[in-house]
Each structure stands twice: as structure tokens, then as C-alpha cells.
Design a protein around this motif. Structure first.
Motif, mmCIF file in Angstrom:
data_model
loop_
_atom_site.group_PDB
_atom_site.id
_atom_site.type_symbol
_atom_site.label_atom_id
_atom_site.label_comp_id
_atom_site.label_asym_id
_atom_site.label_seq_id
_atom_site.Cartn_x
_atom_site.Cartn_y
_atom_site.Cartn_z
ATOM 1 N N PHE A 2 0.835 -1.189 0.000
ATOM 2 C CA PHE A 2 0.000 0.000 0.000
ATOM 3 C C PHE A 2 0.876 1.248 0.000
ATOM 4 C CE2 PHE A 2 -3.236 -2.930 1.609
ATOM 5 C CZ PHE A 2 -4.359 -2.481 0.940
ATOM 6 N N THR A 3 0.500 2.207 -0.839
ATOM 7 C CA THR A 3 1.212 3.479 -0.932
ATOM 8 C C THR A 3 0.281 4.601 -0.508
ATOM 9 O OG1 THR A 3 2.530 2.664 -2.783
ATOM 10 C CG2 THR A 3 2.460 5.043 -2.461
ATOM 11 N N ALA A 4 0.744 5.471 0.387
ATOM 12 C CA ALA A 4 -0.055 6.616 0.831
ATOM 13 C C ALA A 4 -0.134 7.650 -0.282
ATOM 14 C CB ALA A 4 0.556 7.225 2.088
ATOM 15 N N ILE A 5 -1.362 8.118 -0.603
ATOM 16 C CA ILE A 5 -1.514 9.092 -1.685
ATOM 17 C C ILE A 5 -2.205 10.370 -1.230
ATOM 18 C CG2 ILE A 5 -1.564 7.288 -3.461
ATOM 19 C CD1 ILE A 5 -4.587 7.798 -3.646
ATOM 20 N N ALA A 6 -2.819 10.373 -0.045
ATOM 21 C CA ALA A 6 -3.495 11.581 0.431
ATOM 22 C C ALA A 6 -3.684 11.480 1.931
ATOM 23 C CB ALA A 6 -4.847 11.768 -0.256
ATOM 24 N N GLU A 312 -8.138 -2.948 -7.914
ATOM 25 C CA GLU A 312 -7.392 -1.993 -7.094
ATOM 26 C C GLU A 312 -7.928 -1.973 -5.665
ATOM 27 O OE1 GLU A 312 -5.963 1.798 -9.484
ATOM 28 O OE2 GLU A 312 -8.129 1.534 -9.606
ATOM 29 N N LEU A 313 -7.030 -1.871 -4.711
ATOM 30 C CA LEU A 313 -7.404 -1.781 -3.310
ATOM 31 C C LEU A 313 -7.242 -0.341 -2.833
ATOM 32 C CD1 LEU A 313 -6.526 -4.844 -3.767
ATOM 33 C CD2 LEU A 313 -6.161 -4.905 -1.302
ATOM 34 N N TRP A 314 -8.272 0.176 -2.180
ATOM 35 C CA TRP A 314 -8.248 1.515 -1.597
ATOM 36 C C TRP A 314 -8.513 1.365 -0.107
ATOM 37 C CZ3 TRP A 314 -6.887 5.909 -4.147
ATOM 38 C CH2 TRP A 314 -6.794 5.807 -5.549
ATOM 39 N N LEU A 315 -7.644 1.977 0.698
ATOM 40 C CA LEU A 315 -7.690 1.805 2.138
ATOM 41 C C LEU A 315 -7.576 3.167 2.815
ATOM 42 C CD1 LEU A 315 -7.464 -0.040 4.719
ATOM 43 C CD2 LEU A 315 -4.991 -0.019 4.332
ATOM 44 N N GLN A 324 -9.762 14.571 17.196
ATOM 45 C CA GLN A 324 -9.229 15.012 15.902
ATOM 46 C C GLN A 324 -8.982 13.816 14.988
ATOM 47 O OE1 GLN A 324 -8.257 18.346 14.574
ATOM 48 N NE2 GLN A 324 -8.492 16.928 12.861
ATOM 49 N N ASN A 325 -9.548 13.874 13.769
ATOM 50 C CA ASN A 325 -9.247 12.846 12.769
ATOM 51 C C ASN A 325 -7.858 13.062 12.202
ATOM 52 O OD1 ASN A 325 -12.495 13.481 12.232
ATOM 53 N ND2 ASN A 325 -11.951 11.319 12.336
ATOM 54 N N ASP A 326 -7.227 11.994 11.794
ATOM 55 C CA ASP A 326 -5.916 12.057 11.152
ATOM 56 C C ASP A 326 -5.873 10.895 10.165
ATOM 57 O OD1 ASP A 326 -3.356 12.548 10.412
ATOM 58 O OD2 ASP A 326 -2.428 12.088 12.349
ATOM 59 N N VAL A 327 -6.436 11.113 8.971
ATOM 60 C CA VAL A 327 -6.730 10.017 8.038
ATOM 61 C C VAL A 327 -5.705 10.005 6.896
ATOM 62 C CG1 VAL A 327 -8.504 8.923 6.632
ATOM 63 C CG2 VAL A 327 -9.161 10.354 8.587
ATOM 64 N N VAL A 328 -5.268 8.787 6.550
ATOM 65 C CA VAL A 328 -4.389 8.589 5.401
ATOM 66 C C VAL A 328 -5.099 7.672 4.423
ATOM 67 C CG1 VAL A 328 -2.135 7.812 4.601
ATOM 68 C CG2 VAL A 328 -2.353 8.815 6.870
ATOM 69 N N LEU A 329 -5.076 8.042 3.139
ATOM 70 C CA LEU A 329 -5.682 7.233 2.084
ATOM 71 C C LEU A 329 -4.563 6.499 1.351
ATOM 72 C CD1 LEU A 329 -8.212 6.435 0.440
ATOM 73 C CD2 LEU A 329 -7.763 8.414 -1.020
ATOM 74 N N TYR A 330 -4.694 5.163 1.255
ATOM 75 C CA TYR A 330 -3.685 4.316 0.622
ATOM 76 C C TYR A 330 -4.266 3.652 -0.631
ATOM 77 C CZ TYR A 330 -1.248 4.474 5.164
ATOM 78 O OH TYR A 330 -0.629 4.877 6.311
ATOM 79 N N HIS A 331 -3.349 3.250 -1.497
ATOM 80 C CA HIS A 331 -3.716 2.542 -2.724
ATOM 81 C C HIS A 331 -2.764 1.393 -2.948
ATOM 82 C CE1 HIS A 331 -3.091 1.855 -7.117
ATOM 83 N NE2 HIS A 331 -4.414 1.821 -7.110
ATOM 84 N N ALA A 332 -3.291 0.279 -3.450
ATOM 85 C CA ALA A 332 -2.445 -0.855 -3.825
ATOM 86 C C ALA A 332 -3.057 -1.531 -5.044
ATOM 87 C CB ALA A 332 -2.329 -1.858 -2.664
#
Length: 334
Positions: A2-6, A312-315, A324-332
Motif C-alpha cells: 500500500f502506498t499513501a496518496i493523500a 485496485e485496493l483503496w484503504l 481530531q481525525n488524522d486520516v491517510v488514504l492508501y492505494h495498492a
């Protein structure tokens, strides 16, 4: 991998519209494909026009619950659209909104209770319970909806619909159907009750079923009478047990997910603890997929996983807390 994209300090929610993955956060939603966020749309909205056709000033949507229908031409949102009052006590007012390409805004549809992608169309129910297509077609309403075999037709989040229209859901109470998981073919009112006799004894009603990737018919997960979690797939008239799912403790939340391209994945999640995703390799071994976590962050508070039609996987992982939210969007790539 998984790679962080946002990333975002606001919640990131992942939605699935007939195979299309949509990410929503803050003032935008976007189509997620190929490791990118495309076709961004603002969440600016307007209430339905008055009797003279005049629109009210625009407002920003709050707390988008669902995005459904068909992207991009017939997309619907369920979200908070303002406040109502019970006496002097305010409470969030929810509404259904449809994307208006000409205005470039979401427009509230006060007469609609829900809208749902169904096969290659979009079906909606009015607040009075009447059903109609909202995608420009005039075909007959599917008998499954017309006859309403389930009281109040369940909540929309409790069933699964394939793109071809087959429907799978659990009936808990009905005067006409025995409790259990049922499969209804597209447009049909005669369903098939799924048989689980080839599985070991189960613990109560701890069973969840979904459509499986080819060549499997369905996949199931739950807990055996022994207390052990399990996963299984249905093929050639029988249920077959999957290899024991990798779990760090019996208190972990488990999710068995299928890719349209044939892959099976299991998520092991413990709130403010561990999160891992494993892929089934050659039907024999669960292989972990590495996730690059935020520096100094190792305890996710929440997550969402979606798989698109191309595998595609989106996580989305929230590393925040109650304040406080602290969200990272990943893709694989699957």
C-alpha cells in the motif's frame, strides 16, 4: 504494498457505486482510480427550488453518509442538509441530493427517501413508499421490490447487489420467508435460501455472506460453535473452509473481502491496536500486504477497505482520536 496518496484532518469515507470507488472528504468527493483522485466535485449543495423555481443560497454538505446510484450521470448523496427543531432542541436534518451537472452542485430532492444502484439503473423510493426509476428509463419495477418480501425492506446497508442485479441479503423476520440468507435473481420474486449444512456447527447468527469472486458462488465468514472464527467459500454445491485466518486475538474485528478479479483478502483490526491485511495465495496461505504507517502512529482508530472492478485496493486509515481525525488514504494494485 500500500502506498499513501493523500491525508486529511477530516474523515475520508470510501463509497462503491457499481464498481466505481468514490472518496469523500471535506469539501470534495472524487473518483478513485489508478492511484489517483479524479473528477473532483465540490460538496456545495442547494435546497430544492421553491414554487417559483428560485434556489436558495448554496451550503456545504455535512457528514456525507452514503453515495449511491451510478457515476457520473446519476449519482446520489445522503447527507446532513441542515438542522430541524423539536421544540427548542435542534437535531441534524438528513436529506437525499442528486448531482446536477448543469449547476455543478448537489440539489436536494425532498420527495425521495432513498436511491440505490440496481443492475445497470438507479431505483428510488419516494417518501410515500412509491418506487420509480430515476435514470431516465421506464422499465418495470423489479418484482422483488414491488412485492416487498421483507417488512420495510431492510436497511439499504444490509444487502449486496451485483452489477447484473442479483441480490443477496439476510431475512430476519418475514411472514412469507424463513429466516436466513437468501439469493434473489435480477427482477425475481422467487428466491433461493442458502444452505449451510456442509459447514461445521455455527455459533448462533454470527454469519455474514457476500458474493464471491469467480469461480466461487459466495463467501462467508463468522464464528463456529467452538468459538473459532472461520472463512469459507461455496463451490459446486458445497461450502469449503478457507485456511485459518491470521488473527492476533479473538477480540479482533475480522472482514473477508473479495476482489472482482478473483482475489480474497482478510482484514484483522483491533481498535487502537493492530491492523493487518492479508491476501490468500494459491488458496493455501494468507500472505500479509505491507502498509507504510504514519511516523509515530501505530494505533489506528478506524479503517475502510474497498476493491474496484479492476482489482485496485483503496484503504482509508484514521490514526486520530475522539478529538481530531488524522486520516491517510492508501492505494495498492491487486
Amino acid at each position: 504494498m500500500f502506498t499513501a496518496i493523500a491525508s486529511s484532518r477530516q474523515p475520508i469515507r470510501l463509497h462503491q457505486l457499481q464498481g466505481t470507488i468514490i472518496a469523500s472528504t471535506g469539501p470534495y468527493i472524487a473518483r478513485a482510480q489508478g492511484g489517483q483522485l479524479l473528477e473532483q466535485r465540490k460538496t456545495e449543495a442547494v435546497a430544492a427550488p421553491d414554487d417559483q423555481g428560485v434556489f436558495s443560497p448554496p451550503f456545504d454538505l455535512k457528514d456525507i453518509r452514503t453515495i449511491d446510484g451510478r457515476w457520473p450521470d446519476c449519482a446520489w448523496i445522503s447527507a446532513q442538509v441542515g438542522w430541524a427543531f423539536s421544540g427548542r432542541t435542534p437535531y441534524p436534518r438528513e436529506g437525499m441530493l442528486r448531482w446536477d451537472e448543469g449547476r455543478g452542485q448537489w440539489v436536494e430532492q425532498p420527495g425521495i427517501a432513498w436511491a440505490r444502484g440496481w443492475a445497470d439503473g438507479v431505483l428510488a423510493a419516494a417518501v410515500d413508499g412509491k418506487l420509480r426509476w430515476v435514470d431516465g428509463t421506464d422499465r418495470p419495477i423489479p418484482l422483488l421490490f414491488v412485492e416487498r418480501p421483507v417488512p420495510d425492506f431492510l436497511s439499504l446497508s444490509s444487502y449486496r447487489v451485483k452489477k447484473d442485479g442479483d441480490t443477496l441479503f439476510e431475512i430476519q423476520r418475514s411472514p412469507h420467508f424463513a429466516p436466513g440468507w437468501w439469493l434473489f435473481p435480477r427482477g425475481g420474486s422467487e428466491g433461493e435460501r442458502l444452505d449451510f449444512q456442509s459447514l461445521p456447527e455455527l455459533a448462533g447468527s454470527s454469519l455474514f455472506v457476500n458474493f464471491g469472486p469467480s469461480p466461487y458462488d459466495w463467501i462467508a465468514q463468522g464464528t463456529l460453535a467452538s468459538g473459532e472464527p472461520f472463512g469459507a467459500y461455496h463451490l459446486e454445491g458445497r461450502w469449503h473452509m478457507l485456511p485459518q485466518m491470521p488473527l492476533s486475538s479473538k477480540w479482533v474485528q475480522r472482514e473477508l473481502v473479495a476482489s472482482p478479479l478473483g482475489g480474497l483478502y482478510v482484514v484483522s483490526f483491533e481498535r487502537f491496536g493492530s491492523l493487518s491485511i492479508c491476501r490468500l495465495v494459491e488458496g493455501q496461505v494468507w500472505e500479509p500486504i505491507s502498509i507504510f504507517f504514519y511516523p509515530n502512529r501505530c494505533f489506528p482508530s478506524d479503517y475502510q477497505l474497498r476493491i474496484g472492478e479492476e482489482g485496485e485496493l483503496w484503504l482509508a486509515i484514521d490514526f486520530g482520536d475522539l478529538k481530531q481525525n488524522d486520516v491517510v488514504l492508501y492505494h495498492a494494485r491487486g
